[in-house]
Design a protein around this motif. Structure first.
Motif, PDB file in Angstrom:
ATOM      1  N   VAL A 143     -37.448   3.357  11.207  1.00  0.00           N
ATOM      2  CA  VAL A 143     -38.517   3.408  10.226  1.00  0.00           C
ATOM      3  C   VAL A 143     -37.959   3.029   8.703  1.00  0.00           C
ATOM      4  O   VAL A 143     -36.983   3.735   8.031  1.00  0.00           O
ATOM      5  N   VAL A 144     -38.538   2.005   8.186  1.00  0.00           N
ATOM      6  CA  VAL A 144     -38.021   1.768   6.645  1.00  0.00           C
ATOM      7  C   VAL A 144     -39.132   1.472   5.710  1.00  0.00           C
ATOM      8  O   VAL A 144     -40.492   0.980   6.494  1.00  0.00           O
ATOM      9  N   MET A 145     -39.157   1.716   4.720  1.00  0.00           N
ATOM     10  CA  MET A 145     -40.050   1.252   3.576  1.00  0.00           C
ATOM     11  C   MET A 145     -39.556   0.190   2.903  1.00  0.00           C
ATOM     12  O   MET A 145     -38.457  -0.038   2.465  1.00  0.00           O
ATOM     13  N   VAL A 146     -40.462  -0.951   2.983  1.00  0.00           N
ATOM     14  CA  VAL A 146     -39.905  -2.118   2.195  1.00  0.00           C
ATOM     15  C   VAL A 146     -41.138  -2.833   1.727  1.00  0.00           C
ATOM     16  O   VAL A 146     -42.492  -1.884   1.578  1.00  0.00           O
ATOM     17  N   GLN A 147     -41.022  -3.864   0.891  1.00  0.00           N
ATOM     18  CA  GLN A 147     -42.296  -4.408   0.191  1.00  0.00           C
ATOM     19  C   GLN A 147     -43.212  -4.840   1.319  1.00  0.00           C
ATOM     20  O   GLN A 147     -42.918  -5.208   2.224  1.00  0.00           O
ATOM     21  N   LYS A 148     -44.565  -4.511   0.675  1.00  0.00           N
ATOM     22  CA  LYS A 148     -45.772  -4.755   1.741  1.00  0.00           C
ATOM     23  C   LYS A 148     -45.591  -6.328   2.698  1.00  0.00           C
ATOM     24  O   LYS A 148     -45.959  -6.323   3.669  1.00  0.00           O
ATOM     25  N   GLU A 149     -45.553  -7.152   1.713  1.00  0.00           N
ATOM     26  CA  GLU A 149     -45.405  -8.604   2.107  1.00  0.00           C
ATOM     27  C   GLU A 149     -44.096  -8.818   3.275  1.00  0.00           C
ATOM     28  O   GLU A 149     -44.391  -9.564   4.493  1.00  0.00           O
ATOM     29  N   VAL A 150     -43.082  -7.988   2.901  1.00  0.00           N
ATOM     30  CA  VAL A 150     -41.849  -8.142   3.847  1.00  0.00           C
ATOM     31  C   VAL A 150     -42.363  -7.342   5.256  1.00  0.00           C
ATOM     32  O   VAL A 150     -42.303  -7.840   6.325  1.00  0.00           O
ATOM     33  N   ALA A 151     -43.025  -6.277   5.252  1.00  0.00           N
ATOM     34  CA  ALA A 151     -43.380  -5.504   6.296  1.00  0.00           C
ATOM     35  C   ALA A 151     -44.271  -6.300   7.173  1.00  0.00           C
ATOM     36  O   ALA A 151     -44.273  -6.364   8.463  1.00  0.00           O
ATOM     37  N   ASP A 152     -45.230  -6.867   6.372  1.00  0.00           N
ATOM     38  CA  ASP A 152     -46.297  -7.894   7.234  1.00  0.00           C
ATOM     39  C   ASP A 152     -45.514  -9.093   7.955  1.00  0.00           C
ATOM     40  O   ASP A 152     -45.706  -9.380   9.051  1.00  0.00           O
ATOM     41  N   ARG A 153     -44.320  -9.630   7.190  1.00  0.00           N
ATOM     42  CA  ARG A 153     -43.665 -10.548   8.120  1.00  0.00           C
ATOM     43  C   ARG A 153     -43.045  -9.995   9.120  1.00  0.00           C
ATOM     44  O   ARG A 153     -42.858 -10.665  10.245  1.00  0.00           O
ATOM     45  N   LEU A 154     -42.278  -9.024   8.979  1.00  0.00           N
ATOM     46  CA  LEU A 154     -41.299  -8.337   9.948  1.00  0.00           C
ATOM     47  C   LEU A 154     -42.336  -7.868  11.102  1.00  0.00           C
ATOM     48  O   LEU A 154     -41.953  -7.992  12.449  1.00  0.00           O
ATOM     49  N   SER A 155     -43.748  -7.447  11.041  1.00  0.00           N
ATOM     50  CA  SER A 155     -44.438  -7.071  12.169  1.00  0.00           C
ATOM     51  C   SER A 155     -45.539  -7.818  12.587  1.00  0.00           C
ATOM     52  O   SER A 155     -46.225  -7.717  13.255  1.00  0.00           O
ATOM     53  N   GLU A 156     -45.512  -9.164  12.081  1.00  0.00           N
ATOM     54  CA  GLU A 156     -46.595 -10.093  12.531  1.00  0.00           C
ATOM     55  C   GLU A 156     -46.311 -10.853  13.750  1.00  0.00           C
ATOM     56  O   GLU A 156     -45.356 -10.887  14.544  1.00  0.00           O
ATOM     57  N   LYS A 157     -47.457 -11.264  14.593  1.00  0.00           N
ATOM     58  CA  LYS A 157     -47.750 -12.161  15.623  1.00  0.00           C
ATOM     59  C   LYS A 157     -47.647 -13.136  15.638  1.00  0.00           C
ATOM     60  O   LYS A 157     -48.098 -13.894  14.599  1.00  0.00           O
TER      61      LYS A 157
END
Length: 175
Positions: free
Chosen positions: A34-48
């Motif tokens: 579980v990591v806290m990251v910049q929202k845009e990075v979170a979106d990229r990491l979890s995108e389909k």
């Protein structure tokens, strides 16, 4: 002692992906991250697949497990307030440490390096079709064996499809 463990961190935004990938490549018995990251990075990491922000980090992480954005942290909770919002990403590792589709019938695993090389090549020329982006490393018959239309683009493929293409590539070169 090789007991499974979890990682929780607030990572520096500019090195988030390299840190997560390094942890996963080490074959440590990590169950979750579980990591806290910049929202845009979170979106990229979890995108389909199919999205404009789906890219190399998204699909390479999918080799190891599943990632999902599980919360947004507004900039107003920090002082001084940064110019970006943050988000939490939950990463759950597959029990075998790799995508289940990578398991071969004989008990071996499709070569991760081959899969990652295909991913890098497909996203290295993002707007090109798979046929054009991979023409130097994937013969046409491998696309047929994998059941993948070579006119698709890399951002439409799942990790399972990249695995299937790597497996087909091995079969073509073995024959």
């Amino acid at each position: 002692n090789h007991k499974p463990f979890k990682v929780c961190a607030n990572l520096p935004y500019y090195i988030t992906t390299p840190i997560i990938m390094k942890l996963l490549e080490q074959k440590l018995p990590i169950e979750k991250i579980v990591v806290m990251v910049q929202k845009e990075v979170a979106d990229r990491l979890s995108e389909k697949p199919g999205s404009k922000i789906y890219g190399t980090p998204s699909v390479k992480l999918a080799w190891y497990g599943t990632a999902e954005r599980v919360g947004v942290i507004g900039r107003n909770v920090f002082w001084p307030a940064p110019n970006v919002d943050s988000a939490l990403v939950l990463f759950k590792r597959y029990p075998g440490g790799h995508a289940p589709a990578a398991d071969n019938a004989d008990g071996s695993v499709v070569d991760r390096e081959t899969v990652f090389r295909l991913i890098d090549a497909a996203f290295g020329q993002r707007r090109k079709t798979l046929h054009a982006a991979l023409k130097k490393i994937v013969p046409s018959e491998a696309f047929e064996k994998a059941g993948i239309d070579p006119t698709r683009r890399g951002e439409t493929l799942t990790i399972d499809e990249f695995v299937a293409l790597a497996r087909a590539l091995d079969e073509v070169f073995a024959s």
